[in-house]
Design an enzyme around this catalytic site. Structure first.
Site, short mmCIF file in Angstrom:
data_model
loop_
_atom_site.label_atom_id
_atom_site.label_comp_id
_atom_site.label_asym_id
_atom_site.label_seq_id
_atom_site.Cartn_x
_atom_site.Cartn_y
_atom_site.Cartn_z
N HIS A 1 0.88 -1.27 0.16
CA HIS A 1 -0.09 -0.09 0.02
C HIS A 1 0.89 1.41 0.02
O HIS A 1 0.60 2.37 0.72
CB HIS A 1 -0.82 -0.12 1.22
CG HIS A 1 -1.93 -1.20 1.33
ND1 HIS A 1 -3.12 -0.87 0.53
CD2 HIS A 1 -1.91 -2.23 1.80
CE1 HIS A 1 -3.71 -2.03 0.50
NE2 HIS A 1 -3.08 -2.91 1.34
N ASN B 1 -10.26 -2.69 2.12
CA ASN B 1 -10.08 -2.79 0.64
C ASN B 1 -11.23 -2.45 -0.26
O ASN B 1 -12.50 -2.32 0.36
CB ASN B 1 -9.45 -4.20 0.30
CG ASN B 1 -7.97 -4.44 0.67
OD1 ASN B 1 -7.19 -3.48 0.69
ND2 ASN B 1 -7.56 -5.60 0.78
#
Ligand code: NDP
Length: 482
Positions: free
Chosen positions: A55, A128
């Protein structure tokens, strides 16, 4: 910037010259005593902090959550205590596998990390844009992520590792299907849903526990990007998503999501056909319909990327009274590993950085002291131990959760129910997509799977066929296999 300010060193000393360094004579070497030059170069050398392992590439924005429906029968969390209540929040939206400078429009899962600054501390919903994940046990996580990263010898991206891994981990099939469907490349951050993905729990004022799934559905509508356009943009405009959301917010086009929950009474988990704590499964809407809670709007851009987006740190451990965990094995591991990653990346005092600090200042009443970069008053002269007789903060048993019933022997169990149930939900999704979308899914899979040896392709086709024979056939055809 109206008033002209005098440039200073970090210690606040006025700088006489920021263009010419101090030398011994007109043609001589630079003097050691040009401390301003030394400070400037030394700070520059330290501008980068460790990049997130996953990420790393992200955009972020500030916003607000407004409660539109009453869910107090499920939770006593103060942010949901009345309809109309508004809570400030910050969101960070990322790709997973690429480095900090990587392209936005790649096929990847997107991080959907939200920090709600509630009056009882920060609630981090670190999700997510997919309701599931590739694995259900964190013991596999570092291995899985290595398959998404660069080859240890060549340092190049490779397709082999992920298919080698996935072919031996059938629980991944559901998430693979989502990843290679159209939703694997969103048109932009405003055009994707967010999911808490794990099962969490809600606890009400009567101390009753409910299992819960969090859903943030885009009000802009799901929009995806064809791979050809995504590939072109990856080369021409690698920051496409980052700029798109920034510009939308600048012009007042604020993206919104409807926040809903699926709620399962605590005892139903025992006999539900899916293990409700298995992160590779969804709870079908027919079993647990979405219950609307509120609306999230992003309406303010960060003033400084590093201070607000790069230094933001999220942890699923940050839940507030009325929201809690579940036995999901991936969640249990993330409770440890997210805060641990932030301690490594930002230091032990990362929660005191302005972007991470709870907005209700009185909430940060701890006995933690010192550590690198402790930049506030460090507790002043207040007691730094407990129990004490000086009126320091004390624990409050009203926040205790109901005990969680557990039974059985400590052992290593797979968190799933039934034989081969890893194939049912990917099959359900495949059947839901419709013929044209199914064809695109198979083509997208083949564009990556086609790069690996044939025996591996065949192994994967067997998995797809178990989910649905037409799925196996479609991928085989796209690969040119018999
Ligand atoms: P439902 O008919 O109740 O749900 C269908 C859901 O599928 C939709 O609400 C939508 O979720 C989602 N969906 C539609 N198109 C796509 C796509 N291209 N990629 C991913 N998801 C899509 O059936 P079920 O609840 O039984 O779910 C069937 C399948 O849908 C699941 O196996 C799962 O793969 C997927 N799904 C289910 C979700 C759930 O919470 N039940 C959530 C997301 C996906 P959404 O409304 O969230 O966009």
């Amino acid at each position: 910037m109206s008033e002209k300010k005098t440039l200073t060193t970090a210690a606040g000393i006025p700088v006489p010259d920021n263009q010419t360094s101090l030398t011994a004579g007109k043609r001589g070497p630079t003097l050691m005593q040009d401390h301003y030059l030394l400070e400037k170069l030394a700070h520059f050398n330290r501008e980068r902090i460790p990049e997130r392992v996953v990420h790393a590439k992200a955009a972020g924005a500030h916003g607000v959550l407004t409660v539109t429906h009453d869910i107090t029968k499920y939770t006593r969390a103060k942010l949901f205590c009345e309809v109309g209540k508004k809570t400030e929040m910050f969101g960070r939206f990322s790709t997973v596998a690429g480095e900090k400078g990587s392209a936005d429009t790649v096929r990847d899962v997107r991080g959907f990390a939200l920090k709600f600054y509630t009056e009882e501390g920060n609630w981090d919903m670190v999700g997510n844009n997919t309701p599931t994940f590739f694995i259900r046990d964190a013991i596999k996580f570092p291995d899985f992520i290595h398959t998404q990263k660069r080859d240890p010898q060549t340092n190049a991206k490779r397709d082999f590792a992920q298919w080698d891994f996935w072919s031996q981990v059938p629980e991944a099939l559901h998430q693979i299907t989502i990843l290679f469907s159209d939703r694997g490349i969103p048109r932009g951050i405003p055009y994707m849903n967010g999911y808490g993905s794990h099962t969490y729990s809600l606890i009400n004022a009567k101390n009753e526990r409910f299992w819960v799934k969090f859903h943030f559905k885009t009000q802009q509508g799901i929009q995806c990007m064809p791979p050809e356009e995504a590939d072109r943009l990856a080369a021409e405009n690698p920051d496409y998503h980052t700029v798109q959301i920034f510009e939308a917010i600048e012009r007042g086009d604020f993206p919104k999501w409807t926040f809903s929950v699926q709620v399962m009474p605590e005892t139903e988990a025992e006999n539900y056909r899916w293990n409700p704590f298995d992160l590779t499964k969804v709870w079908p809407h027919a079993d647990y319909p979405l219950i609307e809670v509120g609306e999230m709007e992003l309406n303010r851009n960060p003033k400084n990327y590093f201070a607000e987006v790069e230094q933001s740190a999220f942890s699923p451990a940050n839940v507030v009274p009325g929201i809690s965990f579940s036995p999901c094995k991936m969640l249990q591991a993330r409770i440890f590993s997210y805060a641990d990653a932030s301690r490594y990346r930002l230091g032990a005092n990362f929660e005191r950085l302005p972007i991470n600090c709870p907005h209700a200042a009185k909430v940060q009443n701890t006995y933690q002291r010192d550590g690198a970069m402790r930049f506030d008053e460090n507790g002043g002269g207040d007691p730094n131990y407990e129990p004490n007789t000086m009126g320091g903060p004390v624990a409050d048993p009203q926040y205790a959760e109901p005990p969680l019933k557990i039974s059985g022997d400590a052992d290593r169990y797979e968190q799933k129910r039934g034989v081969d149930d890893d194939y049912v939900q990917p099959g359900n999704l495949f059947r839901l997509l419709g013929a044209e979308h199914q064809a695109r899914l198979c083509k997208n899979i083949a564009s990556s799977l086609g790069k690996v040896p044939k025996d591996l392709q065949e192994k994967m086709v067997t998995h797809f066929a178990k989910a649905d024979p037409a799925y196996g056939e479609g991928v085989a055809r796209a690969l040119g296999l018999k």
